[in-house]
Design an enzyme around this catalytic site. Sequence first.
Site, PDB file in Angstrom:
ATOM      1  N   HIS A   1       0.840  -1.193   0.000  1.00 12.37           N
ATOM      2  CA  HIS A   1       0.000   0.000   0.000  1.00 12.37           C
ATOM      3  C   HIS A   1       0.879   1.248   0.000  1.00 12.37           C
ATOM      4  O   HIS A   1       2.089   1.160   0.246  1.00 12.37           O
ATOM      5  CB  HIS A   1      -0.953   0.003   1.209  1.00 12.37           C
ATOM      6  CG  HIS A   1      -0.257   0.073   2.532  1.00 12.37           C
ATOM      7  ND1 HIS A   1      -0.161  -0.993   3.381  1.00 12.37           N
ATOM      8  CD2 HIS A   1       0.378   1.092   3.149  1.00 12.37           C
ATOM      9  CE1 HIS A   1       0.497  -0.639   4.463  1.00 12.37           C
ATOM     10  NE2 HIS A   1       0.846   0.606   4.332  1.00 12.37           N
TER      11      HIS A   1
HETATM   12  P1  TYD Z   1      -1.833  -2.760   7.695  1.00 10.24           P
HETATM   13  O1  TYD Z   1      -1.386  -1.331   7.795  1.00 10.24           O
HETATM   14  O2  TYD Z   1      -2.582  -3.151   6.479  1.00 10.24           O
HETATM   15  O3  TYD Z   1      -0.579  -3.735   7.864  1.00 10.24           O
HETATM   16  P2  TYD Z   1       0.673  -3.956   6.907  1.00 10.24           P
HETATM   17  O4  TYD Z   1       0.849  -2.765   6.052  1.00 10.24           O
HETATM   18  O5  TYD Z   1       1.811  -4.170   7.833  1.00 10.24           O
HETATM   19  O6  TYD Z   1       0.439  -5.149   6.086  1.00 10.24           O
HETATM   20  O7  TYD Z   1      -2.657  -3.102   9.004  1.00 10.24           O
HETATM   21  C1  TYD Z   1      -3.087  -4.417   9.310  1.00 10.24           C
HETATM   22  C2  TYD Z   1      -4.383  -4.324  10.083  1.00 10.24           C
HETATM   23  O8  TYD Z   1      -4.173  -3.645  11.328  1.00 10.24           O
HETATM   24  C3  TYD Z   1      -5.468  -3.555   9.338  1.00 10.24           C
HETATM   25  O9  TYD Z   1      -6.700  -4.229   9.554  1.00 10.24           O
HETATM   26  C4  TYD Z   1      -5.510  -2.223  10.017  1.00 10.24           C
HETATM   27  C5  TYD Z   1      -5.006  -2.496  11.413  1.00 10.24           C
HETATM   28  N1  TYD Z   1      -4.239  -1.367  11.972  1.00 10.24           N
HETATM   29  C6  TYD Z   1      -4.778  -0.605  12.992  1.00 10.24           C
HETATM   30  O10 TYD Z   1      -5.916  -0.820  13.438  1.00 10.24           O
HETATM   31  N2  TYD Z   1      -4.039   0.417  13.512  1.00 10.24           N
HETATM   32  C7  TYD Z   1      -2.796   0.704  13.057  1.00 10.24           C
HETATM   33  O11 TYD Z   1      -2.146   1.648  13.561  1.00 10.24           O
HETATM   34  C8  TYD Z   1      -2.244  -0.088  11.994  1.00 10.24           C
HETATM   35  C9  TYD Z   1      -0.875   0.196  11.438  1.00 10.24           C
HETATM   36  C10 TYD Z   1      -2.994  -1.120  11.485  1.00 10.24           C
END
Ligand code: TYD
Length: 136
Positions: free
Chosen positions: A49
């Site tokens: 992303h």
């Molecule tokens: P995501 O940012 O998509 O993880 P990565 O980029 O490491 O693959 O986040 C994973 C899940 O956690 C998503 O459902 C959103 C949640 N999340 C939060 O609730 N708060 C946060 O601060 C972060 C970073 C993620």
Amino acid sequence: MISKLIKFEILGDERGSLIALEENYNAPFEIKRVYYIFDTKEGVERGFHAHKNLKQLCIAVKGSCTFVLDNGKKREEIKLINPTQGLFIEGLIWREMKDFSIDCVLVVLASEHYDENDYIRDYDKFLKEINSVSIW
Ligand code: TYD
């Protein structure tokens, strides 16, 4: 270079080492959120992303992992291998994370509270966003 690595000053004495992170100093933004990724299973890749507005400073405080950063024109791989440096990410950059060691603890300082609307999770939308921004 897409990547901006910040080398932290190591404070320490005969007892060992210490690193302090301070907002608007070696963490170059106001810190509103801190999260960490750990216990990552073997072979897992994360991220995939971009963010519209977020600034982040990513530090492998233990173990190692690799970031792939993509600005729509080129891709770069950066391996974080120790707690003395942080990867600063700002602007429209697509990121992927991979090759987490089993002991990796990746700490991320962030400039904004969690906001799903700030994410671009589709690579084609990311490229469109890049192109619409670069017109202006
Ligand atoms: P995501 O940012 O998509 O993880 P990565 O980029 O490491 O693959 O986040 C994973 C899940 O956690 C998503 O459902 C959103 C949640 N999340 C939060 O609730 N708060 C946060 O601060 C972060 C970073 C993620």
